[in-house]
Design a protein around this motif. Structure first.
Motif, PDB file in Angstrom:
ATOM      1  N   ARG A 104      45.780   2.568  37.015  1.00 10.46           N
ATOM      2  CA  ARG A 104      46.537   2.301  35.797  1.00 10.46           C
ATOM      3  C   ARG A 104      48.031   2.300  36.126  1.00 10.46           C
ATOM      4  NH1 ARG A 104      43.754   4.691  30.824  1.00 10.46           N
ATOM      5  NH2 ARG A 104      41.644   5.229  31.500  1.00 10.46           N
ATOM      6  N   LYS A 105      48.762   1.396  35.494  1.00 16.23           N
ATOM      7  CA  LYS A 105      50.217   1.375  35.656  1.00 16.23           C
ATOM      8  C   LYS A 105      50.842   1.088  34.296  1.00 16.23           C
ATOM      9  CE  LYS A 105      53.956  -1.088  38.106  1.00 16.23           C
ATOM     10  NZ  LYS A 105      54.576   0.046  38.806  1.00 16.23           N
ATOM     11  N   ARG A 106      51.774   1.925  33.876  1.00 13.70           N
ATOM     12  CA  ARG A 106      52.455   1.690  32.601  1.00 13.70           C
ATOM     13  C   ARG A 106      53.672   0.813  32.857  1.00 13.70           C
ATOM     14  NH1 ARG A 106      51.936   2.887  27.538  1.00 13.70           N
ATOM     15  NH2 ARG A 106      50.080   4.136  27.983  1.00 13.70           N
ATOM     16  N   ILE A 107      53.781  -0.281  32.104  1.00 16.50           N
ATOM     17  CA  ILE A 107      54.836  -1.265  32.346  1.00 16.50           C
ATOM     18  C   ILE A 107      55.613  -1.570  31.067  1.00 16.50           C
ATOM     19  CG2 ILE A 107      53.500  -2.337  34.206  1.00 16.50           C
ATOM     20  CD1 ILE A 107      53.077  -4.732  32.182  1.00 16.50           C
ATOM     21  N   ASP A 108      56.778  -2.171  31.266  1.00 18.43           N
ATOM     22  CA  ASP A 108      57.587  -2.656  30.151  1.00 18.43           C
ATOM     23  C   ASP A 108      57.088  -4.017  29.689  1.00 18.43           C
ATOM     24  OD1 ASP A 108      59.160  -0.461  30.780  1.00 18.43           O
ATOM     25  OD2 ASP A 108      60.643  -1.656  31.899  1.00 18.43           O
ATOM     26  N   LEU A 109      57.462  -4.381  28.477  1.00 19.76           N
ATOM     27  CA  LEU A 109      57.292  -5.743  27.988  1.00 19.76           C
ATOM     28  C   LEU A 109      58.656  -6.295  27.589  1.00 19.76           C
ATOM     29  CD1 LEU A 109      54.114  -5.505  25.703  1.00 19.76           C
ATOM     30  CD2 LEU A 109      54.253  -6.405  28.035  1.00 19.76           C
ATOM     31  N   GLY A 110      58.846  -7.597  27.792  1.00 26.51           N
ATOM     32  CA  GLY A 110      60.029  -8.242  27.275  1.00 26.51           C
ATOM     33  C   GLY A 110      59.833  -8.571  25.800  1.00 26.51           C
ATOM     34  N   CYS A 111      60.940  -8.765  25.097  1.00 29.88           N
ATOM     35  CA  CYS A 111      60.859  -9.060  23.666  1.00 29.88           C
ATOM     36  C   CYS A 111      61.951 -10.058  23.293  1.00 29.88           C
ATOM     37  CB  CYS A 111      61.010  -7.770  22.859  1.00 29.88           C
ATOM     38  SG  CYS A 111      60.833  -7.990  21.070  1.00 29.88           S
ATOM     39  N   ILE A 112      61.574 -11.108  22.588  1.00 26.71           N
ATOM     40  CA  ILE A 112      62.522 -12.093  22.079  1.00 26.71           C
ATOM     41  C   ILE A 112      62.332 -12.192  20.566  1.00 26.71           C
ATOM     42  CG2 ILE A 112      63.201 -14.528  22.082  1.00 26.71           C
ATOM     43  CD1 ILE A 112      62.339 -14.687  24.982  1.00 26.71           C
ATOM     44  N   ASP A 113      63.305 -11.667  19.829  1.00 26.33           N
ATOM     45  CA  ASP A 113      63.236 -11.670  18.357  1.00 26.33           C
ATOM     46  C   ASP A 113      61.902 -11.138  17.838  1.00 26.33           C
ATOM     47  OD1 ASP A 113      65.805 -12.577  18.105  1.00 26.33           O
ATOM     48  OD2 ASP A 113      65.270 -14.655  17.673  1.00 26.33           O
ATOM     49  N   GLY A 114      61.431 -10.040  18.419  1.00 26.43           N
ATOM     50  CA  GLY A 114      60.199  -9.408  17.954  1.00 26.43           C
ATOM     51  C   GLY A 114      58.924  -9.942  18.567  1.00 26.43           C
ATOM     52  N   ASP A 115      59.024 -10.974  19.400  1.00 28.50           N
ATOM     53  CA  ASP A 115      57.850 -11.541  20.077  1.00 28.50           C
ATOM     54  C   ASP A 115      57.781 -10.963  21.489  1.00 28.50           C
ATOM     55  OD1 ASP A 115      55.736 -13.016  20.960  1.00 28.50           O
ATOM     56  OD2 ASP A 115      56.769 -14.957  20.923  1.00 28.50           O
ATOM     57  N   PHE A 116      56.741 -10.179  21.770  1.00 25.62           N
ATOM     58  CA  PHE A 116      56.617  -9.519  23.063  1.00 25.62           C
ATOM     59  C   PHE A 116      55.953 -10.447  24.084  1.00 25.62           C
ATOM     60  CE2 PHE A 116      56.906  -6.191  19.923  1.00 25.62           C
ATOM     61  CZ  PHE A 116      57.825  -5.322  20.499  1.00 25.62           C
ATOM     62  N   PHE A 117      56.360 -10.297  25.346  1.00 27.50           N
ATOM     63  CA  PHE A 117      55.792 -11.129  26.404  1.00 27.50           C
ATOM     64  C   PHE A 117      55.702 -10.328  27.689  1.00 27.50           C
ATOM     65  CE2 PHE A 117      60.352 -11.765  26.576  1.00 27.50           C
ATOM     66  CZ  PHE A 117      60.669 -11.824  27.923  1.00 27.50           C
ATOM     67  N   VAL A 118      54.811 -10.775  28.590  1.00 27.55           N
ATOM     68  CA  VAL A 118      54.553  -9.993  29.795  1.00 27.55           C
ATOM     69  C   VAL A 118      55.528 -10.278  30.927  1.00 27.55           C
ATOM     70  CG1 VAL A 118      52.102  -9.622  29.348  1.00 27.55           C
ATOM     71  CG2 VAL A 118      52.815 -11.678  30.582  1.00 27.55           C
ATOM     72  N   ASN A 119      55.948 -11.513  31.108  1.00 27.29           N
ATOM     73  CA  ASN A 119      56.597 -11.850  32.367  1.00 27.29           C
ATOM     74  C   ASN A 119      57.977 -12.481  32.228  1.00 27.29           C
ATOM     75  OD1 ASN A 119      56.019 -11.869  35.357  1.00 27.29           O
ATOM     76  ND2 ASN A 119      56.562 -14.013  35.051  1.00 27.29           N
ATOM     77  N   ALA A 120      58.047 -13.750  31.816  1.00 26.20           N
ATOM     78  CA  ALA A 120      59.349 -14.416  31.795  1.00 26.20           C
ATOM     79  C   ALA A 120      59.386 -15.546  30.775  1.00 26.20           C
ATOM     80  CB  ALA A 120      59.687 -14.970  33.187  1.00 26.20           C
ATOM     81  N   ALA A 121      60.577 -15.753  30.233  1.00 24.29           N
ATOM     82  CA  ALA A 121      60.845 -16.893  29.356  1.00 24.29           C
ATOM     83  C   ALA A 121      61.896 -17.759  30.032  1.00 24.29           C
ATOM     84  CB  ALA A 121      61.333 -16.411  27.994  1.00 24.29           C
ATOM     85  N   ALA A 122      62.018 -19.014  29.596  1.00 27.79           N
ATOM     86  CA  ALA A 122      62.946 -19.928  30.267  1.00 27.79           C
ATOM     87  C   ALA A 122      63.598 -20.876  29.280  1.00 27.79           C
ATOM     88  CB  ALA A 122      62.221 -20.725  31.350  1.00 27.79           C
ATOM     89  N   ILE A 123      64.825 -21.263  29.601  1.00 29.12           N
ATOM     90  CA  ILE A 123      65.598 -22.234  28.828  1.00 29.12           C
ATOM     91  C   ILE A 123      66.050 -23.325  29.788  1.00 29.12           C
ATOM     92  CG2 ILE A 123      67.652 -22.576  27.391  1.00 29.12           C
ATOM     93  CD1 ILE A 123      67.569 -19.537  26.833  1.00 29.12           C
ATOM     94  N   GLY A 124      65.951 -24.574  29.367  1.00 29.59           N
ATOM     95  CA  GLY A 124      66.390 -25.682  30.202  1.00 29.59           C
ATOM     96  C   GLY A 124      65.259 -26.626  30.525  1.00 29.59           C
ATOM     97  N   LEU A 125      65.061 -26.894  31.817  1.00 27.63           N
ATOM     98  CA  LEU A 125      64.055 -27.867  32.226  1.00 27.63           C
ATOM     99  C   LEU A 125      62.629 -27.364  31.979  1.00 27.63           C
ATOM    100  CD1 LEU A 125      63.905 -30.689  33.479  1.00 27.63           C
ATOM    101  CD2 LEU A 125      63.764 -29.609  35.735  1.00 27.63           C
ATOM    102  N   SER A 126      62.393 -26.072  32.170  1.00 30.51           N
ATOM    103  CA  SER A 126      61.034 -25.534  32.011  1.00 30.51           C
ATOM    104  C   SER A 126      60.454 -25.786  30.621  1.00 30.51           C
ATOM    105  CB  SER A 126      61.017 -24.037  32.335  1.00 30.51           C
ATOM    106  OG  SER A 126      61.269 -23.827  33.705  1.00 30.51           O
ATOM    107  N   PRO A 127      61.195 -25.537  29.528  1.00 24.34           N
ATOM    108  CA  PRO A 127      60.651 -25.854  28.207  1.00 24.34           C
ATOM    109  C   PRO A 127      60.398 -27.344  28.005  1.00 24.34           C
ATOM    110  CG  PRO A 127      62.448 -24.301  28.015  1.00 24.34           C
ATOM    111  CD  PRO A 127      62.448 -24.783  29.426  1.00 24.34           C
ATOM    112  N   MET A 128      61.248 -28.197  28.593  1.00 27.46           N
ATOM    113  CA  MET A 128      61.017 -29.635  28.495  1.00 27.46           C
ATOM    114  C   MET A 128      59.677 -30.001  29.114  1.00 27.46           C
ATOM    115  SD  MET A 128      64.788 -31.190  29.441  1.00 27.46           S
ATOM    116  CE  MET A 128      64.178 -32.875  29.424  1.00 27.46           C
ATOM    117  N   ILE A 129      59.381 -29.393  30.251  1.00 23.81           N
ATOM    118  CA  ILE A 129      58.105 -29.650  30.922  1.00 23.81           C
ATOM    119  C   ILE A 129      56.951 -29.111  30.088  1.00 23.81           C
ATOM    120  CG2 ILE A 129      56.740 -29.192  32.989  1.00 23.81           C
ATOM    121  CD1 ILE A 129      59.448 -28.869  34.487  1.00 23.81           C
ATOM    122  N   ALA A 130      57.083 -27.850  29.638  1.00 21.36           N
ATOM    123  CA  ALA A 130      56.003 -27.218  28.874  1.00 21.36           C
ATOM    124  C   ALA A 130      55.693 -27.983  27.594  1.00 21.36           C
ATOM    125  CB  ALA A 130      56.388 -25.772  28.544  1.00 21.36           C
TER     126      ALA A 130
END
Length: 307
Positions: A126-152
């Motif tokens: 077991r490992k206790r980890i942090d979560l990221g949060c963007i305006d109340g939306d939690f996520f495990v790893n990473a968010a991106a702005i720029g080319l990555s959202p265009m692709i997604a």
């Protein structure tokens, strides 16, 4: 003085498996994952292959109420979409990476093949980890702005499903012709403001993005969120940054700058979409923060997969 060794907390042996059959390898891998988990000594109370998006959240929610560990099979988007359900619960969050980039597996040091991931679930810790949060939306790893959202936002599903990272790369080249740099402002808790021109920005709880390690001096239980900007105004500069990062060239450090904290306000001009672990889920301006020690995950023991 003798060092005190932290007690290793073993993972539960009972679990419920929930596989996103819509992920890149989910439908094909379900039976293999189920069989190999049982062979590895994991008692599966239930096993579900979900092929309807609206069923996923309810199935995971029910599983958390029934089992000491819930194993999700899917890509990074599947993990982030359902991670909120584990907050405040004693249930261990485990997963088998079945997506395209599988960046969260890279962050935790979990092998990206099925056998390796199951070995972690069967004999890890077991490992206790942090979560990221963007305006109340939690996520495990990473968010991106720029080319990555265009692709997604625009990549054809079949291109991603059948060609994987190669498909992403081909579509990235196409999207680059519509690329525009942007102005980014980071407001810190103490009132300080940083301003940079950027071609891409990553909001990182983990160390990997796009299947590649982008942060070398960050831990997922550090209590900090990181905003990393690829600086400049040229798409060729962005391409070079990715090239240098993939090949781990020394020059990669000169292509980015990083901002760290527990809570920051991120503004871009113009306003831009944000992809959270591969899924479009927000738009600037946003407040980014970290939820420290939010969940327990199945992780490798130290050195378990060291070569």
């Amino acid at each position: 003085m003798l060092a005190t060794k932290l007690k290793v907390r073993p993972l539960p042996k009972q679990a419920i498996l929930v596989v996103n059959a819509m992920s890149r390898r989910g439908a094909d891998a379900f039976e293999e994952v189920r069989t190999k988990l049982i062979d590895a000594g994991v008692e599966l109370l239930e096993a579900h292959a979900i092929d309807q998006p609206e069923q996923m959240e309810r199935t995971v929610q029910d599983a958390i109420a029934k089992a000491p560990m819930v194993i999700l099979g899917g890509g990074d988007g599947s993990l982030s979409t359902n991670v909120d359900l584990f907050m405040g619960k004693d249930t261990v969050f485990a997963f088998v990476p079945l997506g395209t980039a599988n960046s969260f597996a890279g962050t935790l040091g979990i092998p990206k093949d099925i056998d390796g991931a199951i070995a972690v679930i069967a004999s890890g810790t077991r490992k206790r980890i942090d979560l990221g949060c963007i305006d109340g939306d939690f996520f495990v790893n990473a968010a991106a702005i720029g080319l990555s959202p265009m692709i997604a936002k625009t990549v054809p599903h079949n291109l991603k499903r059948y060609l994987g990272m190669v498909g992403y790369l081909l579509w990235a080249i196409r999207c680059a012709f519509e690329f525009r740099p942007f102005r980014m402002v980071i407001e810190h808790e103490d009132g300080h403001r940083d301003k940079v021109w950027a071609t891409e920005a990553r909001i990182a709880n983990g160390t990997h993005h796009g299947g590649v390690e982008i942060l070398e001096n960050h831990e997922i239980d550090s209590g900090e969120i990181v905003i990393q900007a690829v600086t400049g105004t040229s798409v060729w500069g962005l391409a070079w940054s990715w090239f240098a990062t993939v090949l781990r060239l020394r020059s990669r450090h000169g292509t980015t700058c990083e901002f760290r904290g527990r809570r920051m306000r991120l503004i871009t001009r113009p306003e831009l979409d944000i992809s959270i672990d591969g899924e479009i889920a927000a738009r600037t301006p946003v407040t980014v923060s970290v939820a420290r020690g939010a969940i327990e995950v199945a992780a490798p023991e130290d050195g378990q997969f060291t070569t």
